[in-house]
Motif scaffolding. Structure first.
Motif, PDB file in Angstrom:
ATOM      1  N   ARG A   1      18.752   7.817 -36.266  1.00 38.83           N
ATOM      2  CA  ARG A   1      17.679   8.261 -37.151  1.00 38.83           C
ATOM      3  C   ARG A   1      17.024   7.074 -37.833  1.00 38.83           C
ATOM      4  O   ARG A   1      15.814   6.983 -37.931  1.00 38.83           O
ATOM      5  N   ARG A   2      17.844   6.135 -38.288  1.00 36.64           N
ATOM      6  CA  ARG A   2      17.288   4.952 -38.959  1.00 36.64           C
ATOM      7  C   ARG A   2      16.380   4.182 -38.028  1.00 36.64           C
ATOM      8  O   ARG A   2      15.303   3.736 -38.414  1.00 36.64           O
ATOM      9  N   ARG A   3      16.856   4.004 -36.795  1.00 39.95           N
ATOM     10  CA  ARG A   3      16.041   3.250 -35.845  1.00 39.95           C
ATOM     11  C   ARG A   3      14.745   3.980 -35.549  1.00 39.95           C
ATOM     12  O   ARG A   3      13.693   3.376 -35.438  1.00 39.95           O
ATOM     13  N   PHE A   4      14.839   5.305 -35.416  1.00 39.27           N
ATOM     14  CA  PHE A   4      13.643   6.089 -35.118  1.00 39.27           C
ATOM     15  C   PHE A   4      12.641   5.974 -36.258  1.00 39.27           C
ATOM     16  O   PHE A   4      11.448   5.824 -36.021  1.00 39.27           O
TER      17      PHE A   4
ATOM     18  N   ALA B   1       5.884   6.761 -33.894  1.00 37.72           N
ATOM     19  CA  ALA B   1       6.687   7.894 -33.439  1.00 37.72           C
ATOM     20  C   ALA B   1       6.921   8.873 -34.584  1.00 37.72           C
ATOM     21  O   ALA B   1       6.855  10.091 -34.402  1.00 37.72           O
ATOM     22  N   VAL B   2       7.183   8.346 -35.777  1.00 34.86           N
ATOM     23  CA  VAL B   2       7.408   9.213 -36.932  1.00 34.86           C
ATOM     24  C   VAL B   2       6.129   9.988 -37.247  1.00 34.86           C
ATOM     25  O   VAL B   2       6.152  11.213 -37.432  1.00 34.86           O
ATOM     26  N   ALA B   3       5.002   9.263 -37.268  1.00 35.33           N
ATOM     27  CA  ALA B   3       3.721   9.929 -37.523  1.00 35.33           C
ATOM     28  C   ALA B   3       3.475  11.007 -36.471  1.00 35.33           C
ATOM     29  O   ALA B   3       3.028  12.122 -36.780  1.00 35.33           O
TER      30      ALA B   3
ATOM     31  N   VAL C   1      -0.272  15.566 -25.858  1.00 36.55           N
ATOM     32  CA  VAL C   1       0.498  14.789 -24.881  1.00 36.55           C
ATOM     33  C   VAL C   1       0.775  13.389 -25.414  1.00 36.55           C
ATOM     34  O   VAL C   1       1.893  12.874 -25.309  1.00 36.55           O
ATOM     35  N   LEU C   2      -0.233  12.790 -26.032  1.00 41.86           N
ATOM     36  CA  LEU C   2      -0.078  11.440 -26.575  1.00 41.86           C
ATOM     37  C   LEU C   2       1.008  11.402 -27.646  1.00 41.86           C
ATOM     38  O   LEU C   2       1.895  10.547 -27.628  1.00 41.86           O
ATOM     39  N   THR C   3       0.978  12.362 -28.594  1.00 38.09           N
ATOM     40  CA  THR C   3       1.979  12.342 -29.661  1.00 38.09           C
ATOM     41  C   THR C   3       3.378  12.596 -29.096  1.00 38.09           C
ATOM     42  O   THR C   3       4.327  11.934 -29.509  1.00 38.09           O
ATOM     43  N   VAL C   4       3.483  13.527 -28.153  1.00 36.79           N
ATOM     44  CA  VAL C   4       4.808  13.791 -27.572  1.00 36.79           C
ATOM     45  C   VAL C   4       5.330  12.536 -26.865  1.00 36.79           C
ATOM     46  O   VAL C   4       6.505  12.189 -26.977  1.00 36.79           O
ATOM     47  N   ASN C   5       4.435  11.824 -26.168  1.00 39.48           N
ATOM     48  CA  ASN C   5       4.854  10.594 -25.504  1.00 39.48           C
ATOM     49  C   ASN C   5       5.294   9.537 -26.516  1.00 39.48           C
ATOM     50  O   ASN C   5       6.241   8.792 -26.285  1.00 39.48           O
ATOM     51  N   PHE C   6       4.592   9.472 -27.655  1.00 39.08           N
ATOM     52  CA  PHE C   6       4.995   8.524 -28.707  1.00 39.08           C
ATOM     53  C   PHE C   6       6.388   8.866 -29.229  1.00 39.08           C
ATOM     54  O   PHE C   6       7.226   7.988 -29.437  1.00 39.08           O
ATOM     55  N   ILE C   7       6.630  10.167 -29.447  1.00 40.94           N
ATOM     56  CA  ILE C   7       7.952  10.589 -29.925  1.00 40.94           C
ATOM     57  C   ILE C   7       9.015  10.176 -28.908  1.00 40.94           C
ATOM     58  O   ILE C   7      10.055   9.616 -29.261  1.00 40.94           O
ATOM     59  N   GLY C   8       8.733  10.428 -27.627  1.00 44.47           N
ATOM     60  CA  GLY C   8       9.679  10.068 -26.571  1.00 44.47           C
ATOM     61  C   GLY C   8       9.951   8.576 -26.552  1.00 44.47           C
ATOM     62  O   GLY C   8      11.095   8.139 -26.413  1.00 44.47           O
ATOM     63  N   ASP C   9       8.883   7.783 -26.739  1.00 43.79           N
ATOM     64  CA  ASP C   9       9.008   6.332 -26.750  1.00 43.79           C
ATOM     65  C   ASP C   9       9.889   5.885 -27.914  1.00 43.79           C
ATOM     66  O   ASP C   9      10.774   5.042 -27.752  1.00 43.79           O
TER      67      ASP C   9
ATOM     68  N   ASP D   1      13.745   4.035 -27.747  1.00 42.36           N
ATOM     69  CA  ASP D   1      14.175   2.825 -28.442  1.00 42.36           C
ATOM     70  C   ASP D   1      15.342   3.113 -29.378  1.00 42.36           C
ATOM     71  O   ASP D   1      16.284   2.338 -29.473  1.00 42.36           O
ATOM     72  N   ALA D   2      15.270   4.258 -30.089  1.00 44.56           N
ATOM     73  CA  ALA D   2      16.289   4.564 -31.089  1.00 44.56           C
ATOM     74  C   ALA D   2      17.637   4.855 -30.447  1.00 44.56           C
ATOM     75  O   ALA D   2      18.683   4.562 -31.015  1.00 44.56           O
ATOM     76  N   LEU D   3      17.612   5.448 -29.252  1.00 44.49           N
ATOM     77  CA  LEU D   3      18.861   5.866 -28.618  1.00 44.49           C
ATOM     78  C   LEU D   3      19.458   4.794 -27.720  1.00 44.49           C
ATOM     79  O   LEU D   3      20.591   4.915 -27.273  1.00 44.49           O
ATOM     80  N   ASP D   4      18.695   3.734 -27.466  1.00 42.45           N
ATOM     81  CA  ASP D   4      19.176   2.697 -26.570  1.00 42.45           C
ATOM     82  C   ASP D   4      20.187   1.816 -27.300  1.00 42.45           C
ATOM     83  O   ASP D   4      19.840   1.124 -28.252  1.00 42.45           O
TER      84      ASP D   4
END
Lengths: 322, 315
Positions: free
Chosen positions: B41-44, B50-52, B295-303, B307-310
């Motif tokens: 969560r912190r990394r995200f 992505a938060v926005a 689609v753009l926002t969902v892709n940002f969330i995924g991105d 990063d956060a889960l890696d």
């Protein structure tokens, strides 16, 4: 190597047969082609329908129909359209050229846009240019085809026309009553090619940039620099060659889709290619045409997959066949 | 995350640096225990776009479903020929379409369809893909071979062709489209999960579970699967964007959700594309914009999630 290729081909052939069998059944599950053909004709009788079915060989059991179709395809005969009675091979032949003009141009333009941009972006990581490229490629990567097509059409065709500026044509390969020369064709190509190229360039840029960055972090690049090689030579000889590896595979796989066309783009710009042939045939459940298009599209995907694997193993000696 | 690490160890001997690092690590651990999810969560939270995007997407879903539920049944479905192709005005902020319906109301109702299709179709793909990938990766051998050939088979047919034919077979409608998009989109997930299982199935903790007599399926679902959750979450997020796009393409071509039921996909395909652009561009502009932004926002969330889960990324 030979054994590897042979094994892959031996797997590919039954797979292609299985796919065509499934698709053959699926197309008839969409609806009855003869019912679709005769719908809205009040003077058609039961006997007429039976006669039409017999004509097309649709009165026989489905497995036999498939075998007849397959036998003809092996001999290079895709049958004829049940709507226009034109041979499917000549219909596809006509559309395939148009699709290759569109998709081939888009493919080349994509590379011309993507490769230099991705390179500069990766080599100047964290510069404003890199941020701009990363941001834009992300945005375009998420763009639906029809929306980009809509924007380009709206601005460069409709608005430019209204403003009295030289505008681009909105679709088709040539104007209906206009001349048919290369200049006209190029003018009609600009918008659909731009739509396709901008979108796929976004994907390529992301991929290629990541690939270059990964290679730049490798030990052998440090070694090359440490032994005093000029930067330009390091990039040309070591970075580019290695970064190109995964990208070449992607490019080969993309080649397969060139032949089946871009359904949505062709639909927006009224481009008479394979994609719109498929859509039109779908409306009539014109099964010989549908099977012809699908057979070609699927075979090409399988063949280019094989080529991509072989090319990858050939270009990168670290990969062993297994 | 760099707080707990010495800023520079240059000039110090290795031993002192080690001691210092250990002390700081201890200090950090007494201050707070960080669970994996807390770290994620912190990394995200650090990925601002992505938060926005997550805030925007949540608001969008809430707006579409609450507003959509408040609109009376049958809204924007009947043609009103006095109101055809009105440009945006105070009364109709996004104009009216070729049937005289309010474009904004149709976007709300269509959004309900498009977002539902996107989320449910993704759920089907993820379930199928995870199951196939897990079984193939865990058992290997003949099972793996057969399942992976099925994956190859489905990937050999260009996806939009496959989608259109299946939509034709099962018939148009929201439920069928969800099913069709779900069963044409699981192959990527299956490959990811399989690769994960291949690398995990010979690890010691699996060996340990097996040695105390845990059966295959509990091992798959209780021991290995939780360890491949990260790539599945990322694939699921990006899958929502993919499914929304698939719905849009199929409906745009006329093989998906059928009018008068609105979906963002069939709203961008109002009869003649060119005629509409010339006479009433807002009919296509607004739903098209909605698809693109979503689609753009969902892709940002995924991105951001990626990063956060890696575990190897140091954000």
């Amino acid at each position: 190597m030979v054994r590897y290729i042979t094994r892959r081909v031996l797997i590919a052939i039954p797979m292609l047969l299985l796919i065509t069998l499934i698709l053959f059944y699926a197309i008839f599950a969409v609806g009855d082609p003869v019912a679709r053909l005769t719908a809205g004709n009040p003077r058609i009788t039961e006997q007429d329908i039976a006669r039409i079915k017999q004509n097309f060989g649709l009165d026989k059991p489905r497995p036999l129909q498939y075998l007849v179709w397959l036998g003809n395809v092996v001999r290079g005969d895709f049958g004829e359209s049940i709507v226009s009675r034109e041979p499917v091979s000549s219909m596809i032949g006509r559309r395939l050229g148009n699709t290759l003009i569109l998709m081939g141009t888009a493919f080349v333009v994509t590379q011309l846009i993507a490769i230099p941009i991705a390179l500069v972006s990766a080599l100047r990581q964290y510069s404003w240019f890199d941020y701009l490229v990363t941001g834009l490629s992300f945005v375009f990567y998420s763009f639906p085809v029809f929306f980009l097509g809509f924007m380009l059409l709206w601005i460069f065709s409709v608005k430019f026309n209204q403003w009295g500026l030289p505008s681009l044509p909105s679709g088709k390969m040539y104007d209906v009553r206009g001349e048919r020369n290369l200049f006209e064709l190029v003018k009609h190509l600009v918008l659909p090619v731009l739509t396709l190229a901008l979108l796929s360039a976004a994907g390529y840029v992301r991929y290629l940039r990541a690939s270059v960055l990964e290679v730049l972090g490798q030990d052998y690049i440090r070694t090359a620099r440490a032994k005093g090689l000029w930067n330009a030579l390091v990039i040309r000889r070591h970075v580019l060659k290695n970064a190109a590896l995964p990208v070449v595979t992607i490019m080969i796989l993309e080649l397969a889709s060139l032949f089946s066309g871009a359904i949505v783009t062709e639909s927006i710009f009224a481009w008479p290619g394979m994609g719109s042939l498929f859509i039109d045939a779908m409306g009539d459940i014109d099964y010989p045409v549908l099977m012809g298009v699908l057979f070609i599209a699927t075979s090409l995907v399988i063949i280019f997959n094989l080529i991509a694997d072989i090319a990858y193993a050939y270009l990168d000696p670290r990969i062993s066949y297994s | 995350m760099d707080r707990t690490q010495p800023k520079s160890t240059a000039g110090q001997s290795g031993a002192t640096a080690d001691v210092r690092a250990q002390l700081q690590a201890e200090e950090a651990s007494t201050r707070e225990t960080l669970s994996p999810w807390k770290i994620t969560r912190r990394r995200f939270m650090r990925h601002r776009l992505a938060v926005a995007s997550l805030v925007f997407f949540t608001l969008l879903v809430a707006t579409v479903f609450i507003w959509g539920a408040l609109l009376p049944e049958g809204t924007a479905r009947t043609a009103d020929y006095d109101l055809i192709r009105q440009p945006p005005s105070l009364q109709h902020p996004m104009g009216t379409d070729q049937a005289g319906s309010d474009v904004m109301q149709r976007i709300i109702l269509g959004g309900r369809v498009s977002l539902t299709v996107g989320i449910l179709a993704m759920a089907i793909s993820i379930l199928l893909g995870t199951l196939v990938g897990a079984v193939a990766g865990y058992f290997g051998g003949g099972v793996d071979n057969v399942l992976m050939r099925i994956v190859d088979l489905m990937l050999s047919i260009p996806s939009l062709f496959l989608l259109i034919i299946l939509a034709g077979v099962i018939g148009p409608g929201m439920r069928t489209i969800i099913l069709v998009i779900g069963i044409t989109g699981w192959m990527g997930v299956a490959r990811i999960v399989r690769a994960n299982f291949l690398s995990l199935k010979n690890k010691e903790f699996v060996e340990a579970a097996r040695s105390i007599g845990v059966r295959d399926f509990p091992i798959i679902f209780k021991h290995i699967l939780p360890n491949s959750v990260a790539p599945i979450i990322v694939a699921a997020t990006l899958g929502v964007a993919g499914a929304i796009l698939s719905e849009a393409y199929v409906s745009f071509l006329g093989f998906g959700i059928q009018p008068p039921q609105p979906s963002w996909g069939n709203m961008v395909s109002p009869g003649s594309f060119l005629l509409t652009i010339t006479q009433a561009p807002w009919i296509i502009l607004f739903p098209g914009l909605m698809i693109t932004i979503t689609v753009l926002t969902v892709n940002f969330i995924g991105d951001g999630l990626r990063d956060a889960l890696d575990p190897f990324s140091r954000l």
